[in-house]
Scaffold this active site. Structure first.
Site, PDB file in Angstrom:
ATOM      1  N   ASP A 115       8.799 -36.975   4.008  1.00 46.51           N
ATOM      2  CA  ASP A 115       9.304 -37.719   5.153  1.00 46.51           C
ATOM      3  C   ASP A 115       9.878 -39.048   4.648  1.00 46.51           C
ATOM      4  O   ASP A 115       9.583 -39.479   3.524  1.00 46.51           O
ATOM      5  CB  ASP A 115       8.158 -37.935   6.145  1.00 46.51           C
ATOM      6  CG  ASP A 115       8.559 -38.781   7.335  1.00 46.51           C
ATOM      7  OD1 ASP A 115       9.598 -38.485   7.955  1.00 46.51           O
ATOM      8  OD2 ASP A 115       7.845 -39.756   7.636  1.00 46.51           O
ATOM      9  N   ASP A 122      10.805 -42.441   6.902  1.00 48.00           N
ATOM     10  CA  ASP A 122      10.272 -43.677   7.493  1.00 48.00           C
ATOM     11  C   ASP A 122       8.750 -43.662   7.555  1.00 48.00           C
ATOM     12  O   ASP A 122       8.140 -42.732   8.088  1.00 48.00           O
ATOM     13  CB  ASP A 122      10.831 -43.857   8.904  1.00 48.00           C
ATOM     14  CG  ASP A 122      12.337 -44.039   8.907  1.00 48.00           C
ATOM     15  OD1 ASP A 122      12.792 -45.170   8.687  1.00 48.00           O
ATOM     16  OD2 ASP A 122      13.054 -43.041   9.115  1.00 48.00           O
ATOM     17  N   ASP A 177       3.862 -39.307   7.875  1.00 45.61           N
ATOM     18  CA  ASP A 177       3.059 -40.449   8.329  1.00 45.61           C
ATOM     19  C   ASP A 177       2.746 -40.457   9.819  1.00 45.61           C
ATOM     20  O   ASP A 177       2.003 -41.317  10.283  1.00 45.61           O
ATOM     21  CB  ASP A 177       3.795 -41.748   8.003  1.00 45.61           C
ATOM     22  CG  ASP A 177       4.962 -41.999   8.945  1.00 45.61           C
ATOM     23  OD1 ASP A 177       5.862 -41.123   9.021  1.00 45.61           O
ATOM     24  OD2 ASP A 177       4.961 -43.025   9.635  1.00 45.61           O
TER      25      ASP A 177
END
Length: 260
Positions: free
Chosen positions: A34, A36, A209
């Site tokens: 991922d 961000d 996240d």
């Protein structure tokens, strides 16, 4: 809205120093990352996020070590991923799996006419509430409310009402909510990549996240892969392991490269 359900919710183990290298060596692993909050810290405005040269070099080295089996998996569009990592262009999944770019550079891009039919309603709502940010990603409509967190209930109510009218789902992330096609998510993207060269036959590793990454953790776990959530707070998750911040992930990747 996305919720975490099932029998595999757990408290993730903190990933020990050098743990990634020990559990997922590059010769036999496929890495799905991922952007961000995972590779890069979240910024107040999405357009402020840019990969530094050190991160680009790290990813290029990882791609070489892993025989090309590295892909970026994001809620952003592929065009925005390319802006962040330019001039680096990796295989990628954008808009939560609705956009794919494969190892040979070919692409697949799902578009939704019904979704575009409600885009005017969503855009008008954002225009009437200064501080909100609207993105039309083609296969998803996104509202960022980081500058107006008090508007979260109204944002979710609007998108939920739109979702009732067609086959859409509402995903809520960190100060962002999206209306998207129900059939695509980060898990479906990883599953597609794992059926193709150079990813097939390798152990999948997914690092994310946010709650929108739970789809990816789920499919990787089912493939006996490695799931890692980057999060300072121990949220309920399907991920097996945890790192506290993007800098910790970079350190793990650097150790992986130097160990092999």
């Amino acid at each position: 809205m996305t919720t975490i359900q099932g029998d595999h919710i757990r408290r993730p183990h903190d990933l020990a120093e050098g743990g990634l290298a020990a559990l997922a060596p590059p010769a036999s692993s496929a890495y799905f990352l991922d952007v961000d909050g995972t590779l890069l810290d979240i910024k107040p405005h999405p357009g402020d996020v840019v990969a530094d040269p050190a991160l680009q070099e790290l990813l290029m080295a990882l791609q070489e070590k892993a025989g090309g089996a590295v892909a970026l998996i994001s809620g952003r569009t592929i065009q925005d991923i390319d802006r962040i990592f330019a001039p680096l262009r990796l295989p990628a999944a954008g808009t939560h799996g609705a956009m794919l770019r494969f190892d040979d550079g070919s692409t697949a891009d799902a578009q939704s006419a019904p979704l575009q039919a409600v885009s005017g309603t969503v855009e008008a709502f954002v225009a009437a509430h200064p501080g909100l940010l609207f993105e039309n990603k083609g296969a998803a409509l996104t509202i960022h409310f980081r500058q107006r967190p008090e508007l979260r209930p109204e944002v979710l109510a609007l998108l939920s009402q739109c979702a009732i009218e067609s086959d859409f789902v509402v995903l809520e992330g960190k100060m962002v909510a999206e209306l998207k096609l129900v059939e695509f998510n980060k898990g479906t993207a990883i599953g597609t990549f794992m059926g193709l060269s150079p990813f097939s036959g390798r152990k999948p590793v997914f690092v994310g996240d946010d709650v929108t990454d739970e789809y990816g953790f789920d499919i990787v776990n089912k493939m006996d892969g490695l799931s890692i959530r980057v999060d300072r707070v121990e949220h309920p998750t399907k991920a097996h392991f945890r790192l506290v911040e993007p800098a910790a992930l970079r350190a793990q990747l650097m150790t992986l490269l130097t160990a092999f």
